[in-house]
Write a protein that holds these residues in place. Structure first.
Motif, PDB file in Angstrom:
ATOM      1  N   SER A   1       0.822  -1.203   0.000  1.00  0.00           N
ATOM      2  CA  SER A   1       0.000   0.000   0.000  1.00  0.00           C
ATOM      3  C   SER A   1       0.859   1.257   0.000  1.00  0.00           C
ATOM      4  N   VAL A   2       1.884   1.277   0.848  1.00  0.00           N
ATOM      5  CA  VAL A   2       2.760   2.454   0.931  1.00  0.00           C
ATOM      6  C   VAL A   2       3.529   2.640  -0.374  1.00  0.00           C
ATOM      7  N   GLU A   3       4.022   1.539  -0.935  1.00  0.00           N
ATOM      8  CA  GLU A   3       4.757   1.624  -2.202  1.00  0.00           C
ATOM      9  C   GLU A   3       3.851   2.109  -3.331  1.00  0.00           C
ATOM     10  N   ALA A   4       2.612   1.607  -3.369  1.00  0.00           N
ATOM     11  CA  ALA A   4       1.664   2.045  -4.400  1.00  0.00           C
ATOM     12  C   ALA A   4       1.349   3.527  -4.250  1.00  0.00           C
ATOM     13  N   GLY A   5       1.183   3.976  -3.001  1.00  0.00           N
ATOM     14  CA  GLY A   5       0.913   5.387  -2.769  1.00  0.00           C
ATOM     15  C   GLY A   5       2.048   6.276  -3.222  1.00  0.00           C
ATOM     16  N   LEU A   6       3.288   5.825  -2.986  1.00  0.00           N
ATOM     17  CA  LEU A   6       4.455   6.612  -3.409  1.00  0.00           C
ATOM     18  C   LEU A   6       4.526   6.698  -4.929  1.00  0.00           C
ATOM     19  N   LYS A   7       4.334   5.579  -5.600  1.00  0.00           N
ATOM     20  CA  LYS A   7       4.362   5.585  -7.071  1.00  0.00           C
ATOM     21  C   LYS A   7       3.251   6.469  -7.632  1.00  0.00           C
ATOM     22  N   TYR A   8       2.066   6.356  -7.056  1.00  0.00           N
ATOM     23  CA  TYR A   8       0.929   7.157  -7.496  1.00  0.00           C
ATOM     24  C   TYR A   8       1.224   8.648  -7.311  1.00  0.00           C
ATOM     25  N   PHE A   9       1.823   8.982  -6.167  1.00  0.00           N
ATOM     26  CA  PHE A   9       2.154  10.378  -5.888  1.00  0.00           C
ATOM     27  C   PHE A   9       3.185  10.920  -6.878  1.00  0.00           C
ATOM     28  N   LEU A  10       4.227  10.147  -7.152  1.00  0.00           N
ATOM     29  CA  LEU A  10       5.286  10.632  -8.046  1.00  0.00           C
ATOM     30  C   LEU A  10       4.768  10.848  -9.468  1.00  0.00           C
ATOM     31  N   ILE A  11       4.020   9.870  -9.972  1.00  0.00           N
ATOM     32  CA  ILE A  11       3.477  10.024 -11.330  1.00  0.00           C
ATOM     33  C   ILE A  11       2.412  11.115 -11.346  1.00  0.00           C
ATOM     34  N   GLY A  12       1.631  11.213 -10.271  1.00  0.00           N
ATOM     35  CA  GLY A  12       0.620  12.263 -10.189  1.00  0.00           C
ATOM     36  C   GLY A  12       1.233  13.648 -10.153  1.00  0.00           C
TER      37      GLY A  12
ATOM     38  N   LEU B   1       4.079  14.500 -11.473  1.00  0.00           N
ATOM     39  CA  LEU B   1       4.563  14.765 -12.823  1.00  0.00           C
ATOM     40  C   LEU B   1       3.417  15.191 -13.734  1.00  0.00           C
ATOM     41  N   SER B   2       2.306  14.486 -13.665  1.00  0.00           N
ATOM     42  CA  SER B   2       1.184  14.821 -14.539  1.00  0.00           C
ATOM     43  C   SER B   2       0.588  16.179 -14.176  1.00  0.00           C
ATOM     44  N   SER B   3       0.564  16.526 -12.885  1.00  0.00           N
ATOM     45  CA  SER B   3       0.072  17.844 -12.479  1.00  0.00           C
ATOM     46  C   SER B   3       0.970  18.946 -13.017  1.00  0.00           C
ATOM     47  N   ALA B   4       2.278  18.687 -12.990  1.00  0.00           N
ATOM     48  CA  ALA B   4       3.215  19.677 -13.528  1.00  0.00           C
ATOM     49  C   ALA B   4       2.992  19.864 -15.026  1.00  0.00           C
ATOM     50  N   ILE B   5       2.792  18.764 -15.733  1.00  0.00           N
ATOM     51  CA  ILE B   5       2.527  18.848 -17.171  1.00  0.00           C
ATOM     52  C   ILE B   5       1.232  19.601 -17.433  1.00  0.00           C
ATOM     53  N   PHE B   6       0.205  19.297 -16.644  1.00  0.00           N
ATOM     54  CA  PHE B   6      -1.096  19.929 -16.841  1.00  0.00           C
ATOM     55  C   PHE B   6      -1.029  21.429 -16.575  1.00  0.00           C
TER      56      PHE B   6
ATOM     57  N   GLY C   1      -2.499  15.608 -19.043  1.00  0.00           N
ATOM     58  CA  GLY C   1      -3.105  15.623 -17.717  1.00  0.00           C
ATOM     59  C   GLY C   1      -4.392  14.825 -17.666  1.00  0.00           C
ATOM     60  N   VAL C   2      -5.190  14.937 -18.711  1.00  0.00           N
ATOM     61  CA  VAL C   2      -6.438  14.170 -18.795  1.00  0.00           C
ATOM     62  C   VAL C   2      -6.131  12.673 -18.871  1.00  0.00           C
ATOM     63  N   ALA C   3      -5.107  12.305 -19.643  1.00  0.00           N
ATOM     64  CA  ALA C   3      -4.742  10.895 -19.791  1.00  0.00           C
ATOM     65  C   ALA C   3      -4.362  10.286 -18.448  1.00  0.00           C
ATOM     66  N   PHE C   4      -3.673  11.053 -17.607  1.00  0.00           N
ATOM     67  CA  PHE C   4      -3.330  10.536 -16.279  1.00  0.00           C
ATOM     68  C   PHE C   4      -4.588  10.308 -15.455  1.00  0.00           C
ATOM     69  N   LYS C   5      -5.478  11.291 -15.429  1.00  0.00           N
ATOM     70  CA  LYS C   5      -6.654  11.207 -14.562  1.00  0.00           C
ATOM     71  C   LYS C   5      -7.577  10.086 -15.005  1.00  0.00           C
ATOM     72  N   THR C   6      -7.615   9.767 -16.285  1.00  0.00           N
ATOM     73  CA  THR C   6      -8.502   8.715 -16.783  1.00  0.00           C
ATOM     74  C   THR C   6      -7.772   7.380 -16.933  1.00  0.00           C
ATOM     75  N   ALA C   7      -6.502   7.331 -16.525  1.00  0.00           N
ATOM     76  CA  ALA C   7      -5.677   6.117 -16.662  1.00  0.00           C
ATOM     77  C   ALA C   7      -5.615   5.660 -18.111  1.00  0.00           C
ATOM     78  N   SER C   8      -5.359   6.621 -19.010  1.00  0.00           N
ATOM     79  CA  SER C   8      -5.239   6.312 -20.431  1.00  0.00           C
ATOM     80  C   SER C   8      -3.764   6.261 -20.812  1.00  0.00           C
ATOM     81  N   VAL C   9      -3.452   5.505 -21.845  1.00  0.00           N
ATOM     82  CA  VAL C   9      -2.079   5.426 -22.355  1.00  0.00           C
ATOM     83  C   VAL C   9      -1.660   6.820 -22.820  1.00  0.00           C
ATOM     84  N   PRO C  10      -0.448   7.297 -22.546  1.00  0.00           N
ATOM     85  CA  PRO C  10       0.672   6.589 -21.915  1.00  0.00           C
ATOM     86  C   PRO C  10       0.818   6.858 -20.427  1.00  0.00           C
ATOM     87  N   PHE C  11      -0.179   7.489 -19.796  1.00  0.00           N
ATOM     88  CA  PHE C  11      -0.096   7.783 -18.366  1.00  0.00           C
ATOM     89  C   PHE C  11      -0.934   6.792 -17.560  1.00  0.00           C
TER      90      PHE C  11
END
Length: 508
Positions: free
Chosen positions: A166-177, A179-184, A227-237
């Motif tokens: 759970s902690v590892e998944a949260g960290l990965k989710y946070f890091l990719i999130g 990045l996607s927020s910065a892009i958005f 940013g939309v691709a990340f939020k909807t879990a679409s390729v490549p995010f």
């Protein structure tokens, strides 16, 4: 003439009720931080979610957002920073429904959890952000609402502090999130630089003066799509989804894969139909942005379904299948270049509503299996129907509905999406490829969905199990989702009408 008229800000009542519920939960936690009164905490969260749902349905039935003499019309709040129309209310209904189901199921799932009040307040806060996304009409309010959704979601994925996954998944989710927020947000800054505005209608108005900055605007639009691709879990995010869903508590996996995905799609629909009208935008940037969504739709549904077919872990299978369903809904955005774009978009929105019940229910069955101590693989689910026939029957309903097997709701939503896409292909033949991809991938999905049904109902268990408990909250949420997946069929006409009205409000 009405005896009493509510102020304009009251149009945001579905979101404001959720915000108030989160504050009540925070207050309770401040007064009694060590409380484990599950009934009070879960009951407060469920009551807030159902109140939000009731108000959104009431507003829809009363004609808020609809045009005509007897209706209230579209309501602008804060000088147009927020807008309450049929689209916003439709997605608020989806979000509050999923939130209520997740809160009911969490009553049993969190029976031994330490951070009860924090958990429910974070769920309701995330739902508040999702509802605010549905009503946002400016890139600034969209980004703030997006972060209000994302930050609690990161914490919820990692809330099982003693669970390394759970902690590892949260960290990965946070890091990719992050990045996607910065892009958005960088995309937002480029759009502002090209058009001089952040409010969606003003961006569309100023496109005619952005001719010299076509490249800048095109790059900004591309970043917004990221940013939309990340939020909807679409390729490549999409990489975060299998990891986050597998490590998170199963009710949170249901919440993110259904409500959060709906929020991502309403964001995309609102931004691209309002701020970037196709002809005007193409004249400036020289590219039809629907082509990007055509590519995303094909790649996302294909990768999601093929990856799901190779999984041995049930949660990861459902995670990849949710990526595939994101590809189906992307067809609605890809078809906006046609005359019948509003009909295809309406069909995609119908699928999102049905998906909210069947996908949430599937993840909640996994939560029930985890409650029983069942392992994560398909083999671990062998023979569960012998001890839990009602829950297993509900899971079979979810699986066949997700695959698009009649007579369940998932079949009708996919069928309407397919037929409207084929009809729209008269204006753009590339949509025939999307329709074909929808059929092929739905056929493939039947393989891995039926594989789980086979494990539940046909295979013999690998080991003898003790008598399985029947937790009230989890069972109630699963049965409610299954019933809605079935009875949504006779109620499909009002759902279709609501979805088409919502789509026509922004596309037309």
């Amino acid at each position: 003439m009405a005896l009493f008229q509510l102020p304009e800000w009251a149009a945001l009542a579905p979101a404001l009720i959720l915000a108030g519920t989160a504050l009540v939960l925070f207050l309770f936690d401040s007064i009694n931080p060590r409380s484990t009164n599950r009934a009070l905490l879960a009951g407060t969260a469920v009551a807030g979610s159902l109140a939000s749902l009731a108000v959104a349905v009431w507003f829809t039935a009363a004609g808020v957002g609809a045009t005509g003499i007897e209706n209230y019309g579209v309501i602008d709040v804060m000088n147009g920073q927020f807008i309450v129309d049929r689209l916003a209310l439709y997605f608020m209904i989806i979000i509050s429904t999923v939130t209520a189901l997740v809160a009911v199921a969490s009553y049993d799932y969190l029976r031994d959890h330490t951070y009860q009040a924090e958990y429910y307040s974070l769920v309701i806060l995330a739902a508040t952000g999702m509802s605010m996304i549905a009503a946002s009409n400016s890139l600034v309010t969209i980004f703030i609402a997006l972060e209000l959704t994302s930050l609690p979601s990161y914490a919820l994925v990692a809330i099982l502090k003693d669970n390394r996954g759970s902690v590892e998944a949260g960290l990965k989710y946070f890091l990719i999130g992050a990045l996607s927020s910065a892009i958005f947000v960088y995309g937002i800054s480029l759009v502002y630089g090209a058009t001089g505005s952040l409010q969606l209608e003003d961006i569309a108005t100023n496109l005619s003066t952005a001719g010299e900055m076509g490249g800048l605007l095109g790059l900004g639009i591309l970043m917004l799509i990221g940013g939309v691709a990340f939020k909807t879990a679409s390729v490549p995010f999409h990489f975060w989804a299998p990891e986050a869903y597998e490590g998170a508590p199963a009710p949170i996996s249901a919440f993110l894969s259904s409500a959060s995905k709906a929020a991502g799609f309403v964001l995309a629909i609102r931004v691209f139909t309002t701020a970037f009208p196709l002809e005007a935008t193409t004249a400036v940037i020289g590219v039809d942005w629907t082509v990007v969504f055509v590519i995303l739709a094909i790649v996302t549904m294909t990768l999601g379904n093929f990856a799901a077919a190779t999984q041995e872990n049930v949660k990861r299978m459902l995670a990849y299948s949710s990526i595939g369903h994101a590809g189906y809904v992307l067809i609605g955005l890809a078809a906006l270049s046609t005359e019948a774009g509003d009909l295809v978009m309406g069909a995609a929105m119908m699928h999102l509503l049905v998906y909210g019940f069947m996908n949430t229910g599937a993840f909640l069955f996994v939560a029930l299996a985890e409650y029983w101590g069942v392992g994560p693989t398909f083999e671990d689910y062998n023979g569960l129907s012998k001890q839990a026939p009602f829950a297993s029957a509900a899971m079979a309903v979810f699986m066949f509905s997700l695959a698009g097997v009649p007579p369940f709701g998932g079949f009708w939503s996919k069928y309407l999406l397919y037929t409207e896409t084929v009809n729209a292909a008269a204006d753009n033949t590339i949509l025939l490829v999307l329709a074909a991809a929808l059929v092929v991938n739905s056929a493939l999905s039947l393989y891995y969905y039926s594989r789980l049904v086979k494990a539940l109902w046909i295979e013999e268990p690998l080991l003898d199990r003790d008598r399985l408990a029947q937790p009230t909250g989890l069972y109630a949420a699963i049965i409610a989702a299954a019933v809605m997946t079935v009875v949504i069929l006779p109620a499909f006409d009002p759902i279709a009408t609501a979805a088409l009205e919502a789509a026509a409000a922004v596309v037309g």
